[in-house]
Design a protein around this motif. Structure first.
Motif, short mmCIF file in Angstrom:
data_model
loop_
_atom_site.label_atom_id
_atom_site.label_comp_id
_atom_site.label_asym_id
_atom_site.label_seq_id
_atom_site.Cartn_x
_atom_site.Cartn_y
_atom_site.Cartn_z
N PHE A 149 32.19 29.25 -84.77
CA PHE A 149 32.84 28.25 -83.94
C PHE A 149 33.37 28.87 -82.65
CE2 PHE A 149 36.49 25.58 -82.74
CZ PHE A 149 35.86 24.34 -82.66
N LEU A 150 33.99 30.04 -82.76
CA LEU A 150 34.53 30.72 -81.58
C LEU A 150 33.42 31.01 -80.58
CD1 LEU A 150 36.77 32.18 -80.02
CD2 LEU A 150 36.33 34.20 -81.44
N ARG A 151 32.32 31.50 -81.07
CA ARG A 151 31.21 31.85 -80.18
C ARG A 151 30.63 30.60 -79.52
NH1 ARG A 151 25.32 33.16 -81.97
NH2 ARG A 151 24.41 33.78 -80.01
N GLY A 152 30.44 29.54 -80.31
CA GLY A 152 29.88 28.31 -79.76
C GLY A 152 30.79 27.70 -78.71
N VAL A 153 32.08 27.65 -79.00
CA VAL A 153 33.05 27.08 -78.06
C VAL A 153 33.13 27.93 -76.79
CG1 VAL A 153 35.50 26.60 -77.69
CG2 VAL A 153 34.37 25.81 -79.77
N ALA A 154 33.05 29.25 -76.94
CA ALA A 154 33.10 30.14 -75.78
C ALA A 154 31.94 29.85 -74.83
CB ALA A 154 33.08 31.59 -76.23
N ALA A 155 30.73 29.69 -75.37
CA ALA A 155 29.57 29.36 -74.52
C ALA A 155 29.74 27.99 -73.87
CB ALA A 155 28.29 29.40 -75.35
N LEU A 156 30.31 27.05 -74.62
CA LEU A 156 30.55 25.71 -74.09
C LEU A 156 31.56 25.75 -72.94
CD1 LEU A 156 29.70 22.76 -74.68
CD2 LEU A 156 31.72 22.57 -76.14
N ILE A 157 32.60 26.57 -73.08
CA ILE A 157 33.62 26.69 -72.04
C ILE A 157 33.04 27.32 -70.77
CG2 ILE A 157 35.73 27.93 -71.39
CD1 ILE A 157 36.75 27.44 -74.24
N VAL A 158 32.18 28.33 -70.93
CA VAL A 158 31.54 28.94 -69.77
C VAL A 158 30.74 27.89 -69.00
CG1 VAL A 158 29.79 30.59 -69.02
CG2 VAL A 158 31.48 31.27 -70.72
N THR A 159 29.96 27.10 -69.73
CA THR A 159 29.17 26.04 -69.10
C THR A 159 30.07 25.01 -68.43
OG1 THR A 159 27.49 26.33 -70.82
CG2 THR A 159 27.35 24.34 -69.48
N SER B 183 36.40 27.80 -94.59
CA SER B 183 36.50 26.44 -94.09
C SER B 183 36.28 25.47 -95.24
CB SER B 183 35.46 26.18 -93.00
OG SER B 183 35.35 24.81 -92.71
N SER B 184 36.98 24.36 -95.21
CA SER B 184 36.82 23.35 -96.26
C SER B 184 36.25 22.05 -95.71
CB SER B 184 38.18 23.07 -96.93
OG SER B 184 39.13 22.63 -95.96
N SER B 185 35.75 22.08 -94.48
CA SER B 185 35.24 20.88 -93.84
C SER B 185 33.76 21.03 -93.54
CB SER B 185 36.01 20.60 -92.54
OG SER B 185 35.38 19.59 -91.79
N ARG B 186 32.95 20.17 -94.12
CA ARG B 186 31.52 20.22 -93.86
C ARG B 186 31.19 19.84 -92.42
NH1 ARG B 186 28.51 17.60 -99.21
NH2 ARG B 186 29.21 19.20 -100.71
N ALA C 259 29.20 22.24 -89.87
CA ALA C 259 27.97 21.81 -89.21
C ALA C 259 28.09 21.93 -87.69
CB ALA C 259 27.64 20.37 -89.60
N THR C 260 29.26 21.55 -87.16
CA THR C 260 29.49 21.67 -85.72
C THR C 260 29.48 23.12 -85.27
OG1 THR C 260 30.82 19.65 -85.73
CG2 THR C 260 31.07 21.13 -83.84
N ALA C 261 30.17 23.97 -86.04
CA ALA C 261 30.22 25.40 -85.71
C ALA C 261 28.83 26.01 -85.72
CB ALA C 261 31.13 26.12 -86.69
N LYS C 262 28.04 25.68 -86.72
CA LYS C 262 26.69 26.23 -86.83
C LYS C 262 25.82 25.74 -85.68
CE LYS C 262 22.68 26.60 -89.90
NZ LYS C 262 21.73 26.20 -88.82
N ASP D 170 24.35 28.35 -83.01
CA ASP D 170 22.90 28.56 -82.94
C ASP D 170 22.39 28.57 -81.50
OD1 ASP D 170 22.55 28.83 -85.65
OD2 ASP D 170 21.86 26.78 -85.99
N ILE D 171 22.92 27.67 -80.68
CA ILE D 171 22.40 27.54 -79.31
C ILE D 171 23.24 28.28 -78.29
CG2 ILE D 171 21.38 25.31 -79.86
CD1 ILE D 171 23.60 24.07 -78.04
N SER D 172 24.31 28.95 -78.70
CA SER D 172 25.27 29.50 -77.73
C SER D 172 24.64 30.52 -76.80
CB SER D 172 26.47 30.10 -78.46
OG SER D 172 26.07 31.13 -79.33
#
Length: 399
Positions: A23-33, A301-304, A308-311, A315-317
């Motif tokens: 999740f951290l990695r995905g959000v980091a790429a999203l923030i850069v964009t 994590s206990s939330s599917r 799913a969002t983190a993955k 994946d695309i980060s």
């Protein structure tokens, strides 16, 4: 400049995922964009404050979050050290490290996105110049945007080859408008430097010392001095991976109060970077982020839906990080340049539309290229190292 664990054996079982690092990695790429998009579409906060424009709480939060692009790259370096450096340390301690395996994994991971990205950069830059006045590509609007090209967009063959060989910002500029490529050179040379240094210091054989130390010294002499601060962040990430791997620390990391404290340290580093920028170096922020990585790795994590969002984002980060800038610059050059606006709902809708386009585009490129990383690595392994055990590379950060 980029998350799953590479400790599992893909041929036997799917690799374990550090879902919060994903999740951290995905959000980091999203923030850069998002940060690049905001620079192109909206006036800077400083300009609005100077003009006396009142900014509401929502827009303050928007500017703060989208202004964390540089901090996100620092997080990438720490994550890379945790995953890639941690894997090297683990293999060396278990006497499983192989230079052939290491280099094949790294090159297959990096080049499968870099090669098509450079070709797409050439395509978008040519289209952008053809359908605009070319002023943005010439660097004429750099003082307006503080993002994008700061001079003539360099599409020469030598620059293309230099970026493939991770020599951007060392001997050649970043290719075309793909300015985020700068961090890939840092990443690659951190891989080589620390793998050589760890190999020499932990293996301590005549070969590892006589080859590893000169190799590490050669890299240190090759790269510019600004690489060194990022190297410290990468090393901090690798050390935090060692802590996460040590059984003696597992009980400590299992304590929720320790995990909360570690996360609070990282959050404080981000806030201090914005609040007192003159007193917070990139290295200090990287160290504070690295403190949180073992805690995140040991938290389930206990939330599917979250998983799913983190993955999906993770994946695309890497692809998102490398593909968004030429696309954004082309759209801005053709449609918007050199206009920017104060925050308003209509412009925010355009921002969300362009961000969605970047995500869809990254997913498409990922689907064609990056998702085949394991296939490419397996093929290279058969060619260069025989029927070796195939370790998954998917999800490892670059940048």
């Amino acid at each position: 400049m980029p998350t799953t664990s590479a400790h599992g054996v893909a041929a036997r079982a799917a690799p374990a995922r550090f879902i919060h690092l994903d999740f951290l990695r995905g959000v980091a790429a999203l923030i850069v964009t998002a940060g690049h998009l905001r620079h192109f579409l909206f006036e800077t906060y400083a300009n609005m404050a100077a003009a006396g424009v009142q900014v509401g709480l929502f827009w303050k939060a928007f500017y703060f979050i989208s202004g964390l692009s540089h901090e996100s790259v620092i997080a990438f370096f720490a994550l890379s050290g945790f995953l890639v450096g941690g894997k090297v340390l683990s293999d060396l301690r278990r006497d499983r490290f192989s230079w052939i395996t290491f280099l094949l994994r790294r090159f297959s991971r990096l080049w499968i996105v870099i090669l098509p990205t450079l070709a797409l950069t050439f395509l978008f830059d040519r289209l952008g110049v053809a359908f605009s006045d070319g002023a943005l590509y010439a660097g004429n609007y750099y003082k307006i945007y503080s993002s994008g090209p700061d001079g003539v967009s360099d599409l020469k063959l030598t620059t293309f080859l230099g970026n493939i060989l991770f020599l951007q910002k060392i001997f050649v500029p970043t290719y075309g408008t793909n300015t985020p490529m700068w961090s890939l050179a840092n990443e690659f040379w951190y891989y080589i430097f620390f793998a050589a240094a760890f190999w020499a210091l932990l293996r301590r054989s005549a070969v590892s010392i006589l080859v590893g130390l000169p190799l590490a010294a050669g890299v240190a002499l090759l790269v510019p001095t600004y690489f060194y601060e990022g190297a410290g962040i990468w090393l901090a990430g690798a050390c935090s991976a060692w802590i996460a791997q040590e059984r003696s620390f597992h009980r400590v990391l299992a304590d929720w109060r320790v995990r909360v404290a570690c996360l609070a340290i990282a959050a404080a580093g981000i806030v201090l970077t914005k609040a007192v920028p003159d007193h917070m170096s990139d290295l200090a922020l990287g160290l504070m982020i690295s403190v949180a990585l073992p805690a995140l790795a040991h938290t389930r994590s206990s939330s599917r839906a979250y998983d799913a969002t983190a993955k999906w984002l993770s994946d695309i980060s890497y692809t998102l990080y490398l593909t968004h800038m030429p696309l954004v610059v082309a759209i801005v050059a053709i449609v918007f340049a050199p206009q920017r606006s104060v925050p308003n709902i209509g412009q925010f809708g355009i921002f969300l539309l362009l961000l969605t386009i970047c995500l869809i585009w990254a997913r498409a490129v990922w689907h064609v290229f990056e998702r085949n990383t394991d296939v490419v690595y397996a093929s290279l392994s058969k060619t260069f190292s025989g029927p070796a055990v195939r370790l998954s590379t998917r999800g490892e950060p670059s940048p």
